[in-house]
Scaffold this motif. Structure first.
Motif, PDB file in Angstrom:
ATOM      1  N   VAL A  70       0.834  -1.217   0.000  1.00 39.95           N
ATOM      2  CA  VAL A  70       0.000   0.000   0.000  1.00 39.95           C
ATOM      3  C   VAL A  70       0.865   1.262   0.000  1.00 39.95           C
ATOM      4  CG1 VAL A  70      -1.904  -1.199   1.166  1.00 39.95           C
ATOM      5  CG2 VAL A  70      -0.297   0.126   2.529  1.00 39.95           C
ATOM      6  N   ARG A  71       2.099   1.156  -0.471  1.00 44.67           N
ATOM      7  CA  ARG A  71       2.993   2.311  -0.377  1.00 44.67           C
ATOM      8  C   ARG A  71       2.509   3.489  -1.214  1.00 44.67           C
ATOM      9  NH1 ARG A  71       5.319  -1.405  -3.738  1.00 44.67           N
ATOM     10  NH2 ARG A  71       6.482  -0.693  -5.572  1.00 44.67           N
ATOM     11  N   THR A  86      -0.396   4.640  -1.104  1.00 39.55           N
ATOM     12  CA  THR A  86      -1.430   5.386  -0.366  1.00 39.55           C
ATOM     13  C   THR A  86      -0.827   6.436   0.567  1.00 39.55           C
ATOM     14  OG1 THR A  86      -1.512   3.876   1.532  1.00 39.55           O
ATOM     15  CG2 THR A  86      -2.931   3.339  -0.341  1.00 39.55           C
ATOM     16  N   ASP A 131       0.724   9.798   1.664  1.00 38.46           N
ATOM     17  CA  ASP A 131       0.762  11.177   1.173  1.00 38.46           C
ATOM     18  C   ASP A 131       1.917  11.893   1.880  1.00 38.46           C
ATOM     19  OD1 ASP A 131       0.406  13.815   0.565  1.00 38.46           O
ATOM     20  OD2 ASP A 131      -1.624  13.976   1.407  1.00 38.46           O
ATOM     21  N   PRO A 132       2.991  12.251   1.154  1.00 37.08           N
ATOM     22  CA  PRO A 132       4.163  12.855   1.813  1.00 37.08           C
ATOM     23  C   PRO A 132       3.853  14.181   2.522  1.00 37.08           C
ATOM     24  CG  PRO A 132       4.697  12.173  -0.420  1.00 37.08           C
ATOM     25  CD  PRO A 132       3.213  12.049  -0.282  1.00 37.08           C
ATOM     26  N   ARG A 140       1.664  14.444   4.710  1.00 35.14           N
ATOM     27  CA  ARG A 140       1.234  14.063   6.061  1.00 35.14           C
ATOM     28  C   ARG A 140       2.373  13.350   6.792  1.00 35.14           C
ATOM     29  NH1 ARG A 140      -4.527  13.944   6.310  1.00 35.14           N
ATOM     30  NH2 ARG A 140      -4.438  12.453   8.022  1.00 35.14           N
ATOM     31  N   PRO A 141       2.322  13.319   8.140  1.00 32.37           N
ATOM     32  CA  PRO A 141       3.382  12.622   8.898  1.00 32.37           C
ATOM     33  C   PRO A 141       3.452  11.139   8.510  1.00 32.37           C
ATOM     34  CG  PRO A 141       1.882  13.784  10.367  1.00 32.37           C
ATOM     35  CD  PRO A 141       1.295  13.873   9.016  1.00 32.37           C
ATOM     36  N   PRO A 183       2.436   8.056  11.926  1.00 33.90           N
ATOM     37  CA  PRO A 183       1.107   7.482  12.176  1.00 33.90           C
ATOM     38  C   PRO A 183       0.675   6.499  11.089  1.00 33.90           C
ATOM     39  CG  PRO A 183       1.058   9.872  12.383  1.00 33.90           C
ATOM     40  CD  PRO A 183       2.394   9.516  11.824  1.00 33.90           C
ATOM     41  N   TRP A 184       1.106   6.769   9.864  1.00 33.37           N
ATOM     42  CA  TRP A 184       0.748   5.897   8.735  1.00 33.37           C
ATOM     43  C   TRP A 184       1.354   4.508   8.937  1.00 33.37           C
ATOM     44  CZ3 TRP A 184       3.497   3.516   4.665  1.00 33.37           C
ATOM     45  CH2 TRP A 184       2.728   3.126   3.561  1.00 33.37           C
ATOM     46  N   ALA A 194      -0.035   2.673  12.118  1.00 34.94           N
ATOM     47  CA  ALA A 194      -1.372   2.087  11.939  1.00 34.94           C
ATOM     48  C   ALA A 194      -1.265   0.733  11.242  1.00 34.94           C
ATOM     49  CB  ALA A 194      -2.253   3.025  11.132  1.00 34.94           C
ATOM     50  N   ILE A 195      -0.362   0.635  10.277  1.00 35.10           N
ATOM     51  CA  ILE A 195      -0.177  -0.643   9.562  1.00 35.10           C
ATOM     52  C   ILE A 195       0.357  -1.709  10.523  1.00 35.10           C
ATOM     53  CG2 ILE A 195       1.213  -1.793   7.778  1.00 35.10           C
ATOM     54  CD1 ILE A 195       1.018   0.814   6.154  1.00 35.10           C
ATOM     55  N   ARG A 240      -2.242  -2.903  12.993  1.00 31.05           N
ATOM     56  CA  ARG A 240      -3.245  -3.777  12.374  1.00 31.05           C
ATOM     57  C   ARG A 240      -2.707  -5.204  12.199  1.00 31.05           C
ATOM     58  NH1 ARG A 240      -8.290  -3.817  10.756  1.00 31.05           N
ATOM     59  NH2 ARG A 240      -8.481  -2.003  12.073  1.00 31.05           N
TER      60      ARG A 240
END
Lengths: 198, 214
Positions: free
Chosen positions: A79-80, A82, A84-85, A87-88, A91-92, A95-96, A99
Protein backbone atom coordinates in the motif's frame (compact mmCIF):
# COMPACT_ATOMS: atom_id res chain seq x y z
CA UNK A 1 -2.90 2.59 19.41
CA UNK A 2 -2.39 2.88 23.14
CA UNK A 3 0.84 0.89 22.92
CA UNK A 4 2.26 3.08 20.20
CA UNK A 5 1.47 6.28 22.03
CA UNK A 6 4.22 6.16 24.63
CA UNK A 7 6.71 6.06 21.77
CA UNK A 8 5.17 9.14 20.20
CA UNK A 9 4.62 11.10 23.38
CA UNK A 10 8.14 12.24 24.07
CA UNK A 11 9.39 15.23 25.97
CA UNK A 12 10.18 18.54 24.33
CA UNK A 13 13.84 17.84 23.39
CA UNK A 14 12.76 14.52 21.83
CA UNK A 15 9.95 16.32 20.05
CA UNK A 16 12.40 18.16 17.79
CA UNK A 17 14.32 14.97 17.05
CA UNK A 18 11.12 13.09 16.34
CA UNK A 19 9.86 15.73 13.95
CA UNK A 20 13.17 15.78 12.10
CA UNK A 21 13.13 12.00 11.88
CA UNK A 22 9.54 11.93 10.70
CA UNK A 23 10.39 14.46 8.02
CA UNK A 24 13.37 12.35 6.97
CA UNK A 25 11.22 9.20 6.80
CA UNK A 26 8.60 11.10 4.87
CA UNK A 27 11.24 12.27 2.34
CA UNK A 28 12.65 8.74 2.03
CA UNK A 29 9.16 7.34 1.46
CA UNK A 30 8.45 9.93 -1.22
CA UNK A 31 11.70 8.86 -2.94
CA UNK A 32 10.69 5.20 -2.57
CA UNK A 33 7.39 5.98 -4.27
CA UNK A 34 9.45 7.30 -7.18
CA UNK A 35 11.26 3.94 -7.32
CA UNK A 36 14.41 4.74 -5.30
CA UNK A 37 15.32 1.33 -3.87
CA UNK A 38 18.23 2.61 -1.77
CA UNK A 39 15.99 5.19 -0.05
CA UNK A 40 13.42 2.46 0.55
CA UNK A 41 15.96 0.08 2.10
CA UNK A 42 17.25 2.88 4.35
CA UNK A 43 13.72 3.84 5.38
CA UNK A 44 12.66 0.28 6.22
CA UNK A 45 15.86 -0.40 8.14
CA UNK A 46 15.42 2.81 10.16
CA UNK A 47 11.75 2.02 10.82
CA UNK A 48 12.42 -1.52 11.93
CA UNK A 49 12.97 -0.77 15.66
CA UNK A 50 9.79 1.32 15.67
CA UNK A 51 7.78 -1.49 14.04
CA UNK A 52 9.28 -4.04 16.42
CA UNK A 53 8.35 -1.90 19.43
CA UNK A 54 4.72 -1.73 18.28
CA UNK A 55 4.45 -5.45 17.53
CA UNK A 56 6.24 -6.53 20.71
CA UNK A 57 3.93 -4.36 22.79
CA UNK A 58 1.00 -6.35 21.37
CA UNK A 59 2.50 -9.83 21.14
CA UNK A 60 4.42 -11.42 23.98
CA UNK A 61 5.91 -14.18 21.85
CA UNK A 62 9.06 -12.79 20.21
CA UNK A 63 8.80 -14.99 17.09
CA UNK A 64 5.15 -14.08 16.65
CA UNK A 65 6.01 -10.39 17.03
CA UNK A 66 8.73 -10.71 14.38
CA UNK A 67 6.23 -12.39 12.02
CA UNK A 68 3.90 -9.44 12.61
CA UNK A 69 6.76 -7.06 11.75
CA UNK A 70 7.27 -8.93 8.49
CA UNK A 71 3.54 -8.82 7.77
CA UNK A 72 3.63 -5.08 8.42
CA UNK A 73 6.55 -4.63 6.02
CA UNK A 74 4.71 -6.54 3.31
CA UNK A 75 1.55 -4.49 3.86
CA UNK A 76 3.57 -1.28 3.80
CA UNK A 77 5.08 -2.43 0.50
CA UNK A 78 1.68 -3.23 -1.02
CA UNK A 79 0.00 0.00 0.00
CA UNK A 80 2.99 2.31 -0.38
CA UNK A 81 1.11 4.30 -3.02
CA UNK A 82 -1.43 5.39 -0.37
CA UNK A 83 1.10 7.42 1.60
CA UNK A 84 0.76 11.18 1.17
CA UNK A 85 4.16 12.86 1.81
CA UNK A 86 2.34 15.99 2.96
CA UNK A 87 1.23 14.06 6.06
CA UNK A 88 3.38 12.62 8.90
CA UNK A 89 4.85 9.23 8.10
CA UNK A 90 4.89 7.76 11.57
CA UNK A 91 1.11 7.48 12.18
CA UNK A 92 0.75 5.90 8.74
CA UNK A 93 3.32 3.19 9.37
CA UNK A 94 2.23 2.73 13.01
CA UNK A 95 -1.37 2.09 11.94
CA UNK A 96 -0.18 -0.64 9.56
CA UNK A 97 1.96 -2.32 12.23
CA UNK A 98 -0.86 -2.11 14.79
CA UNK A 99 -3.24 -3.78 12.37
CA UNK A 100 -0.89 -6.63 11.52
CA UNK A 101 -0.07 -7.22 15.18
CA UNK A 102 -3.79 -7.29 16.04
CA UNK A 103 -4.41 -9.77 13.22
CA UNK A 104 -1.73 -12.05 14.67
CA UNK A 105 -3.19 -11.62 18.15
CA UNK A 106 -6.68 -12.58 16.95
CA UNK A 107 -5.34 -15.56 15.01
CA UNK A 108 -3.43 -16.64 18.09
CA UNK A 109 -6.57 -16.29 20.22
CA UNK A 110 -8.54 -18.52 17.86
CA UNK A 111 -5.71 -21.06 17.83
CA UNK A 112 -5.58 -21.14 21.64
CA UNK A 113 -9.37 -21.62 21.79
CA UNK A 114 -9.10 -24.58 19.41
CA UNK A 115 -6.24 -26.08 21.39
CA UNK A 116 -8.27 -25.76 24.61
CA UNK A 117 -11.17 -27.61 23.00
CA UNK A 118 -8.82 -30.40 21.96
CA UNK A 119 -7.42 -30.63 25.48
CA UNK A 120 -10.96 -31.02 26.87
CA UNK A 121 -11.70 -33.73 24.34
CA UNK A 122 -8.51 -35.55 25.33
CA UNK A 123 -9.82 -36.17 28.82
CA UNK A 124 -12.98 -37.74 27.45
CA UNK A 125 -11.45 -40.08 24.91
CA UNK A 126 -7.76 -40.52 25.42
CA UNK A 127 -7.38 -43.56 23.18
CA UNK A 128 -8.63 -42.00 19.96
CA UNK A 129 -6.74 -38.87 20.79
CA UNK A 130 -3.52 -40.83 21.29
CA UNK A 131 -3.82 -42.24 17.78
CA UNK A 132 -4.39 -38.74 16.46
CA UNK A 133 -1.39 -37.49 18.39
CA UNK A 134 0.77 -40.27 17.00
CA UNK A 135 -0.39 -39.46 13.48
CA UNK A 136 0.27 -35.80 14.15
CA UNK A 137 3.70 -36.64 15.51
CA UNK A 138 4.51 -38.75 12.44
CA UNK A 139 3.28 -35.98 10.20
CA UNK A 140 5.36 -33.38 12.04
CA UNK A 141 8.40 -35.64 11.76
CA UNK A 142 7.82 -36.21 8.06
CA UNK A 143 7.39 -32.49 7.47
CA UNK A 144 10.58 -31.86 9.44
CA UNK A 145 12.52 -34.13 7.11
CA UNK A 146 11.43 -32.29 3.98
CA UNK A 147 13.98 -30.03 2.29
CA UNK A 148 13.79 -26.42 3.54
CA UNK A 149 12.23 -25.03 0.33
CA UNK A 150 9.47 -27.66 0.35
CA UNK A 151 8.78 -27.05 4.04
CA UNK A 152 8.50 -23.31 3.48
CA UNK A 153 6.21 -23.80 0.49
CA UNK A 154 3.98 -26.20 2.45
CA UNK A 155 3.87 -23.93 5.48
CA UNK A 156 2.88 -20.84 3.50
CA UNK A 157 0.49 -22.29 0.93
CA UNK A 158 -1.18 -25.15 2.83
CA UNK A 159 -0.87 -24.38 6.54
CA UNK A 160 -1.10 -20.59 6.53
CA UNK A 161 -3.19 -20.80 3.36
CA UNK A 162 -1.65 -17.72 1.81
CA UNK A 163 -2.25 -17.01 -1.86
CA UNK A 164 0.63 -17.84 -4.19
CA UNK A 165 1.40 -14.12 -4.57
CA UNK A 166 1.53 -13.60 -0.81
CA UNK A 167 3.57 -16.76 -0.28
CA UNK A 168 5.95 -15.65 -3.02
CA UNK A 169 6.38 -12.20 -1.48
CA UNK A 170 6.92 -13.71 1.96
CA UNK A 171 9.37 -16.42 0.96
CA UNK A 172 11.12 -14.75 -1.94
CA UNK A 173 10.46 -17.89 -4.03
CA UNK A 174 8.91 -17.52 -7.47
CA UNK A 175 5.31 -18.69 -7.92
CA UNK A 176 6.49 -21.50 -10.19
CA UNK A 177 9.06 -22.66 -7.63
CA UNK A 178 6.40 -22.55 -4.89
CA UNK A 179 4.02 -24.70 -6.93
CA UNK A 180 6.71 -27.29 -7.67
CA UNK A 181 7.95 -27.36 -4.06
CA UNK A 182 4.40 -27.74 -2.67
CA UNK A 183 3.62 -30.54 -5.12
CA UNK A 184 6.83 -32.39 -4.26
CA UNK A 185 6.25 -31.91 -0.53
CA UNK A 186 2.72 -33.34 -0.71
CA UNK A 187 3.95 -36.24 -2.85
CA UNK A 188 6.74 -37.08 -0.36
CA UNK A 189 4.39 -36.90 2.61
CA UNK A 190 1.79 -39.09 0.91
CA UNK A 191 4.40 -41.75 0.11
CA UNK A 192 5.91 -41.63 3.56
CA UNK A 193 2.64 -41.75 5.52
CA UNK A 194 0.97 -44.44 3.43
CA UNK A 195 3.94 -46.75 3.94
CA UNK A 196 5.68 -46.34 0.60
CA UNK A 197 9.38 -45.70 0.31
CA UNK A 198 10.27 -42.04 0.95
CA UNK B 1 13.65 -15.53 6.38
CA UNK B 2 15.20 -12.82 8.48
CA UNK B 3 13.45 -9.46 8.50
CA UNK B 4 16.59 -7.63 7.37
CA UNK B 5 16.81 -9.98 4.39
CA UNK B 6 13.17 -9.29 3.58
CA UNK B 7 13.90 -5.56 3.55
CA UNK B 8 16.73 -6.09 1.06
CA UNK B 9 14.46 -8.16 -1.17
CA UNK B 10 11.61 -5.63 -1.02
CA UNK B 11 13.97 -2.80 -1.97
CA UNK B 12 15.55 -4.75 -4.83
CA UNK B 13 14.07 -3.77 -8.17
CA UNK B 14 11.60 -1.42 -6.50
CA UNK B 15 9.16 -0.05 -9.03
CA UNK B 16 7.79 3.49 -8.89
CA UNK B 17 4.14 3.78 -7.91
CA UNK B 18 1.51 6.32 -8.79
CA UNK B 19 0.58 8.14 -5.62
CA UNK B 20 -3.08 7.84 -4.73
CA UNK B 21 -5.15 11.01 -5.06
CA UNK B 22 -6.62 12.44 -1.84
CA UNK B 23 -10.05 11.18 -0.65
CA UNK B 24 -11.92 14.32 -1.86
CA UNK B 25 -10.43 13.86 -5.35
CA UNK B 26 -11.34 10.16 -5.26
CA UNK B 27 -14.87 11.14 -4.20
CA UNK B 28 -15.14 13.53 -7.15
CA UNK B 29 -13.98 10.74 -9.49
CA UNK B 30 -16.42 8.28 -7.93
CA UNK B 31 -19.32 10.76 -8.21
CA UNK B 32 -18.48 11.31 -11.87
CA UNK B 33 -18.39 7.57 -12.52
CA UNK B 34 -21.66 7.01 -10.62
CA UNK B 35 -23.35 9.87 -12.52
CA UNK B 36 -22.19 8.35 -15.81
CA UNK B 37 -23.58 4.92 -14.86
CA UNK B 38 -26.92 6.45 -13.78
CA UNK B 39 -27.04 8.53 -16.98
CA UNK B 40 -26.40 5.39 -19.02
CA UNK B 41 -29.13 3.52 -17.13
CA UNK B 42 -31.56 6.41 -17.78
CA UNK B 43 -30.69 6.21 -21.50
CA UNK B 44 -31.21 2.43 -21.59
CA UNK B 45 -34.39 2.26 -19.46
CA UNK B 46 -35.78 5.69 -20.38
CA UNK B 47 -36.77 8.34 -17.88
CA UNK B 48 -40.10 8.09 -16.08
CA UNK B 49 -43.15 10.10 -17.01
CA UNK B 50 -43.55 13.43 -15.25
CA UNK B 51 -39.87 13.95 -14.62
CA UNK B 52 -40.18 17.48 -16.00
CA UNK B 53 -42.82 18.36 -13.40
CA UNK B 54 -41.64 19.94 -10.11
CA UNK B 55 -40.74 17.35 -7.47
CA UNK B 56 -42.96 16.83 -4.45
CA UNK B 57 -41.53 17.88 -1.11
CA UNK B 58 -41.11 14.23 -0.13
CA UNK B 59 -39.31 13.30 -3.36
CA UNK B 60 -37.01 16.30 -3.08
CA UNK B 61 -36.09 15.57 0.54
CA UNK B 62 -35.69 11.88 -0.18
CA UNK B 63 -33.41 12.51 -3.17
CA UNK B 64 -31.35 15.13 -1.33
CA UNK B 65 -30.88 12.85 1.67
CA UNK B 66 -29.93 9.97 -0.64
CA UNK B 67 -27.41 12.20 -2.41
CA UNK B 68 -25.94 13.33 0.90
CA UNK B 69 -25.71 9.68 2.03
CA UNK B 70 -24.04 8.67 -1.23
CA UNK B 71 -21.45 11.45 -0.97
CA UNK B 72 -20.68 11.16 2.74
CA UNK B 73 -20.59 7.35 2.75
CA UNK B 74 -18.26 7.55 -0.26
CA UNK B 75 -15.98 10.02 1.49
CA UNK B 76 -15.96 7.88 4.64
CA UNK B 77 -15.00 4.83 2.55
CA UNK B 78 -12.10 6.66 0.87
CA UNK B 79 -10.84 8.08 4.18
CA UNK B 80 -11.13 4.78 6.07
CA UNK B 81 -9.30 2.99 3.26
CA UNK B 82 -6.11 4.85 4.24
CA UNK B 83 -4.05 3.48 7.14
CA UNK B 84 -3.50 6.72 9.06
CA UNK B 85 -7.05 8.07 9.02
CA UNK B 86 -9.15 8.27 12.15
CA UNK B 87 -11.75 5.54 12.49
CA UNK B 88 -14.24 8.27 13.51
CA UNK B 89 -14.70 8.97 9.79
CA UNK B 90 -17.22 6.15 10.08
CA UNK B 91 -19.55 8.54 11.93
CA UNK B 92 -19.68 11.02 9.05
CA UNK B 93 -22.47 9.48 6.96
CA UNK B 94 -24.68 8.60 9.94
CA UNK B 95 -26.60 11.94 10.10
CA UNK B 96 -27.30 11.71 6.36
CA UNK B 97 -28.51 8.12 6.74
CA UNK B 98 -30.70 9.27 9.62
CA UNK B 99 -32.08 12.09 7.49
CA UNK B 100 -32.72 9.67 4.63
CA UNK B 101 -34.63 7.27 6.85
CA UNK B 102 -36.27 10.21 8.64
CA UNK B 103 -37.73 11.73 5.45
CA UNK B 104 -39.13 8.36 4.51
CA UNK B 105 -40.48 7.84 8.03
CA UNK B 106 -42.23 11.21 8.05
CA UNK B 107 -43.61 10.46 4.58
CA UNK B 108 -44.92 7.11 5.79
CA UNK B 109 -46.71 8.64 8.75
CA UNK B 110 -48.20 11.29 6.45
CA UNK B 111 -49.41 8.61 4.06
CA UNK B 112 -50.91 6.56 6.89
CA UNK B 113 -52.75 9.62 8.21
CA UNK B 114 -53.98 10.55 4.72
CA UNK B 115 -55.10 7.11 3.56
CA UNK B 116 -55.56 5.16 6.77
CA UNK B 117 -54.20 1.65 7.30
CA UNK B 118 -56.76 0.20 4.87
CA UNK B 119 -55.74 2.55 2.11
CA UNK B 120 -52.24 1.17 1.94
CA UNK B 121 -51.72 -1.80 -0.33
CA UNK B 122 -48.54 -3.65 0.26
CA UNK B 123 -46.93 -5.14 -2.81
CA UNK B 124 -43.49 -6.30 -3.83
CA UNK B 125 -41.87 -3.84 -6.19
CA UNK B 126 -39.65 -6.10 -8.25
CA UNK B 127 -38.55 -3.38 -10.71
CA UNK B 128 -37.45 -1.27 -7.74
CA UNK B 129 -35.48 -4.13 -6.20
CA UNK B 130 -34.01 -5.23 -9.50
CA UNK B 131 -32.92 -1.71 -10.41
CA UNK B 132 -31.18 -0.88 -7.13
CA UNK B 133 -29.56 -4.30 -6.75
CA UNK B 134 -28.82 -4.62 -10.48
CA UNK B 135 -27.21 -1.20 -10.62
CA UNK B 136 -25.98 -1.06 -7.02
CA UNK B 137 -23.97 -4.28 -7.06
CA UNK B 138 -21.83 -3.48 -10.13
CA UNK B 139 -21.34 0.04 -8.77
CA UNK B 140 -20.35 -1.43 -5.41
CA UNK B 141 -17.89 -3.62 -7.32
CA UNK B 142 -16.45 -0.50 -8.93
CA UNK B 143 -16.16 1.12 -5.53
CA UNK B 144 -14.40 -1.99 -4.15
CA UNK B 145 -11.92 -1.70 -6.97
CA UNK B 146 -11.30 1.99 -6.22
CA UNK B 147 -10.66 1.18 -2.55
CA UNK B 148 -8.92 -2.18 -3.11
CA UNK B 149 -5.88 -1.12 -1.07
CA UNK B 150 -8.17 -1.17 2.01
CA UNK B 151 -8.06 -4.98 1.93
CA UNK B 152 -5.03 -4.76 4.23
CA UNK B 153 -6.41 -1.99 6.40
CA UNK B 154 -10.16 -1.95 7.18
CA UNK B 155 -11.80 -4.16 4.55
CA UNK B 156 -15.23 -4.55 6.21
CA UNK B 157 -16.15 -0.93 6.98
CA UNK B 158 -14.73 0.32 3.66
CA UNK B 159 -16.70 -2.25 1.66
CA UNK B 160 -19.84 -1.48 3.67
CA UNK B 161 -19.67 2.31 3.28
CA UNK B 162 -18.58 2.01 -0.34
CA UNK B 163 -21.56 -0.19 -1.14
CA UNK B 164 -23.91 2.09 0.79
CA UNK B 165 -22.70 4.97 -1.36
CA UNK B 166 -23.25 2.88 -4.50
CA UNK B 167 -26.74 1.81 -3.39
CA UNK B 168 -27.69 5.39 -2.50
CA UNK B 169 -26.60 6.54 -5.98
CA UNK B 170 -28.59 3.66 -7.49
CA UNK B 171 -31.61 4.73 -5.44
CA UNK B 172 -31.32 8.26 -6.88
CA UNK B 173 -31.06 6.71 -10.34
CA UNK B 174 -34.25 4.79 -9.68
CA UNK B 175 -36.21 7.97 -8.96
CA UNK B 176 -35.26 9.18 -12.47
CA UNK B 177 -36.35 5.96 -14.16
CA UNK B 178 -39.15 4.44 -12.13
CA UNK B 179 -42.35 6.06 -10.81
CA UNK B 180 -42.53 6.08 -7.01
CA UNK B 181 -45.37 4.36 -5.16
CA UNK B 182 -45.51 6.57 -2.11
CA UNK B 183 -43.27 6.78 0.93
CA UNK B 184 -44.18 3.44 2.47
CA UNK B 185 -43.28 1.42 -0.60
CA UNK B 186 -40.21 3.57 -1.17
CA UNK B 187 -39.09 2.97 2.40
CA UNK B 188 -39.73 -0.74 2.16
CA UNK B 189 -38.11 -1.51 -1.17
CA UNK B 190 -35.42 1.12 -1.35
CA UNK B 191 -34.48 0.15 2.19
CA UNK B 192 -34.43 -3.58 1.48
CA UNK B 193 -32.42 -3.12 -1.72
CA UNK B 194 -29.88 -0.74 -0.14
CA UNK B 195 -29.52 -3.07 2.83
CA UNK B 196 -29.01 -6.05 0.50
CA UNK B 197 -26.30 -4.30 -1.53
CA UNK B 198 -24.53 -2.95 1.57
CA UNK B 199 -24.75 -6.26 3.43
CA UNK B 200 -23.52 -8.33 0.48
CA UNK B 201 -20.59 -6.01 -0.11
CA UNK B 202 -19.62 -5.86 3.57
CA UNK B 203 -19.78 -9.66 3.75
CA UNK B 204 -18.12 -10.66 0.49
CA UNK B 205 -16.27 -7.47 -0.46
CA UNK B 206 -13.28 -8.05 1.81
CA UNK B 207 -12.82 -11.59 0.45
CA UNK B 208 -12.91 -10.27 -3.12
CA UNK B 209 -10.62 -7.37 -2.30
CA UNK B 210 -7.96 -9.75 -0.94
CA UNK B 211 -7.73 -11.33 -4.38
CA UNK B 212 -7.15 -8.07 -6.21
CA UNK B 213 -3.57 -6.78 -6.21
CA UNK B 214 -3.29 -3.34 -4.60
Amino acid sequence: MSHAQPLCLMLAPGQVARDARDLRWSTLMAAAQEGDGAAYATLLAECLPFLRAICRARLRDAAEAEDAVQDALLTLHRVRHTYDPARPFRPWVAAIAERRALDRLRRRGRQVARETLLDDAAELGAEGEAEERLAACQLREAVGELPQAQRTALQLTKIEQLSLQEASARSGMSIGALKVATHRALHSLRRRLTGGAP
Amino acid sequence: MKTEEMITRLAEGLRPVRRMPSPPVMLALWTLLAASVIGLAALVFGTREGLDRPMTRFDMMHSLAALLTALLAGLAAFELALPDRDRRWAWLPLPAIGLWLGTMGVGCVGELVRLGAEGIRFHVSWPCLQFIIGLGLPMAGLMLWLTRHAAWIRPGPVAGFGALSAAAFASIGLTLVHPTFGPLMVLAWHGVAVLAVTGLAALFGPRLAWRVPA
